[in-house]
Write an enzyme that holds these catalytic residues in place. Structure first.
Site, short mmCIF file in Angstrom:
data_model
loop_
_atom_site.label_atom_id
_atom_site.label_comp_id
_atom_site.label_asym_id
_atom_site.label_seq_id
_atom_site.Cartn_x
_atom_site.Cartn_y
_atom_site.Cartn_z
N ASP A 34 2.38 6.56 2.75
CA ASP A 34 3.37 5.58 2.29
C ASP A 34 4.51 5.41 3.31
OD1 ASP A 34 4.45 3.71 0.58
OD2 ASP A 34 5.35 5.18 -0.77
N ASN A 66 -2.13 -2.69 -5.21
CA ASN A 66 -1.75 -3.35 -3.95
C ASN A 66 -2.30 -4.77 -3.83
OD1 ASN A 66 -1.88 -0.26 -2.00
ND2 ASN A 66 -0.10 -1.28 -2.89
#
Ligand code: IPE
Ligand code: IPE
Ligand code: MG
Length: 245
Positions: A19, A67
């Site tokens: 991330d 996502n």
């Protein structure tokens, strides 16, 4: 730091939530796509270091079910990068005897990604040094829901009884069924959440959070996480005295 790592106490399964690509780019005044492009080097470094350290299973969260809600352009870049990386890293996977696998709703991915992915998966299927699993279009709730549906079908068709269902029956119907439970879960970028990753498989994982953004993550950052892991006492519900007996 390397010398302090005990090679006999390596986690069997390391999972990473990669991330912070977007924030890394914005600290440099660049757009998010630049961050994703630079994340590829971190993947390369971590894969090679994991093999070197004898980690048998490495699972990388590359794209979540959630996502898909991102802007089309960003999704397009991520998918293109995936195809490019599968092509450019293919030889290295072969040379390092790494087996590639994928978990998630793979049929949701663009055909170009699926084609490249299955090509590399097939060509590396007999490799045995390390299993590298990419979580793509992956969500743990979706995975568990699909396992429950399959079990429901089996019960409905009288192939199993509800009494037959236990931990291992459920595990067998997850897409990670060939992998051992996660020992160490790493998340970069300072966020301290799990974001729908391997919820079942991390039941007893050690969690490690670092502020380093993914594109900056390198061998020494992985070593730091492993060192911290090796200092933890994993008790699995028992007492410290029992563990040390
Ligand atoms: C991780 O970085 C890559 C993916 C989720 C695909 P992000 O894109 O989430 O970057 P941040 O968290 O916005 O900085
Ligand atoms: C998790 O990162 C998914 C991946 C790293 C692929 P996100 O950046 O999507 O997670 P949230 O939305 O901040 O929790
Ligand atoms: Mg993020």
């Amino acid at each position: 730091m390397k010398s302090e790592l005990n090679l006999d106490k390596m986690p069997a399964h390391v999972a990473i939530i990669m991330d912070g690509n977007g924030r890394w780019a914005s600290t440099k005044g660049k757009n998010r796509l630049f961050g994703h492009k630079n994340g590829v080097q971190a993947v390369r470094a971590v894969v090679e270091e994991s093999v070197r350290l004898g980690i048998k299973h490495l699972t990388l969260y590359a794209f979540s079910s959630e996502n898909w809600q991102r802007p089309k352009e960003e999704i397009g870049t991520l998918m293109r990068l995936l195809v490019q990386s599968l092509r450019s890293e293919f030889e290295k996977l072969l040379n390092n005897n790494i087996k590639l696998q994928a978990v998630g709703e793979i049929d949701e991915l663009p055909q170009s990604v699926q084609d490249e992915l299955f090509h590399v998966i097939n060509k590396t299927a007999n490799n045995s040094n390390m299993t590298l699993t990419l979580a793509l279009s992956y969500g743990a709730r979706q995975e568990i829901t699909s396992a429950v549906k399959k079990l429901g079908e089996l019960v409905k068709n009288n192939l199993i009884s509800p009494d037959d269902i236990d931990d291992s029956t459920i595990n067998k119907h997850l897409c990670t069924h060939k992998l051992p439970d996660v020992d160490l879960l790493i998340r970069t970028s300072g966020e301290q959440r799990v974001s729908n990753f391997l919820l079942w498989q991390i039941a007893y994982a050690e969690l490690y959070f670092t502020n380093v953004f993914w594109p900056d993550f390198r061998e020494q950052n992985l070593q730091a996480a492993l060192l911290e892991y090796q200092k933890r006492e994993r008790r699995f519900g028992k007492t410290s005295a029992q563990i040390n007996a």
